[in-house]
Design a protein around this motif. Structure first.
Motif, PDB file in Angstrom:
ATOM      1  N   SER A  43       0.833  -1.211   0.000  1.00  0.00           N
ATOM      2  CA  SER A  43       0.000   0.000   0.000  1.00  0.00           C
ATOM      3  C   SER A  43       0.867   1.261   0.000  1.00  0.00           C
ATOM      4  CB  SER A  43      -0.977  -0.004   1.174  1.00  0.00           C
ATOM      5  OG  SER A  43      -0.283   0.066   2.392  1.00  0.00           O
ATOM      6  N   ARG A  51       1.338   6.453  -7.029  1.00  0.00           N
ATOM      7  CA  ARG A  51       0.249   7.363  -7.420  1.00  0.00           C
ATOM      8  C   ARG A  51       0.665   8.815  -7.253  1.00  0.00           C
ATOM      9  NH1 ARG A  51      -2.404   3.438  -4.707  1.00  0.00           N
ATOM     10  NH2 ARG A  51      -2.575   4.689  -2.819  1.00  0.00           N
ATOM     11  N   ASP A  52       1.291   9.130  -6.126  1.00  0.00           N
ATOM     12  CA  ASP A  52       1.737  10.508  -5.891  1.00  0.00           C
ATOM     13  C   ASP A  52       2.789  10.922  -6.914  1.00  0.00           C
ATOM     14  OD1 ASP A  52       0.032  10.506  -3.723  1.00  0.00           O
ATOM     15  OD2 ASP A  52       1.634  10.389  -2.212  1.00  0.00           O
ATOM     16  N   ARG A  99       0.883   4.047  -2.944  1.00  0.00           N
ATOM     17  CA  ARG A  99       0.662   5.473  -2.679  1.00  0.00           C
ATOM     18  C   ARG A  99       1.815   6.297  -3.241  1.00  0.00           C
ATOM     19  NH1 ARG A  99      -0.979   4.712   1.849  1.00  0.00           N
ATOM     20  NH2 ARG A  99       0.971   4.660   3.007  1.00  0.00           N
TER      21      ARG A  99
END
Length: 156
Positions: free
Chosen positions: A137, A144-145, A141
């Motif tokens: 996870s 994605r960032d 993240r």
């Protein structure tokens, strides 16, 4: 102290004991994203927060990567097929227990933009495999960032 990893090839992306795959659509074209990945190597630190610096080596055939927290990798580029795929393997790392690591960035047209897929393929000790699975996870993240920041950077 850095240690040598197993020299896997691109097919390891499909066979690695730990495969973490993340995808996101961006508005930038595949050509723009590919240039940012493969040609503006030192620019990674501007859009991927975990990266403190990347320096191309051997005319772009390799990379020296430094990460926040002290991680350091020496990499070999395995594929730079514009504008579809950019992939590299880690040859030397200061991460104990890591045995092999290949990362692949696959770019496909999506409407007027690009679907960016990042595959993190690794092998390591049992503890490293467990930590990587638990880190899914957080890595997702971070991906994605980073891709969102890259898309903003590439916007006209």
């Amino acid at each position: 102290m850095a240690h040598r990893l197993r020299p896997e090839e691109l097919d390891f992306v499909g066979t690695a004991p730990v495969r973490l795959v993340f995808a996101r659509e961006v508005s930038a074209s595949p050509e723009q994203v590919f240039r940012a990945l493969a040609e503006d190597v030192s620019g990674w630190s501007e859009w991927f927060p975990a990266v403190t610096s990347i320096e191309p080596l051997d005319g772009g055939a390799g990379r020296d990567v430094r990460l926040k927290g002290g991680g350091r990798f020496r990499e070999t580029v395995l594929a730079a097929k514009a504008p579809e795929v950019y992939a590299y393997r880690v040859d030397l790392a200061n991460a104990p227990g890591l045995r092999a690591l290949v990362e692949e960035w696959r770019l496909t047209p999506a409407g007027t933009g690009t679907r960016v897929q990042w595959t993190f393929a690794a092998d390591g000790s049992g503890a490293v495999r467990a930590v990587l699975r638990l880190a899914r996870s957080g890595l997702g993240r971070a991906f994605r960032d980073a891709v969102t920041r890259l898309d903003r950077r590439l916007a006209p």
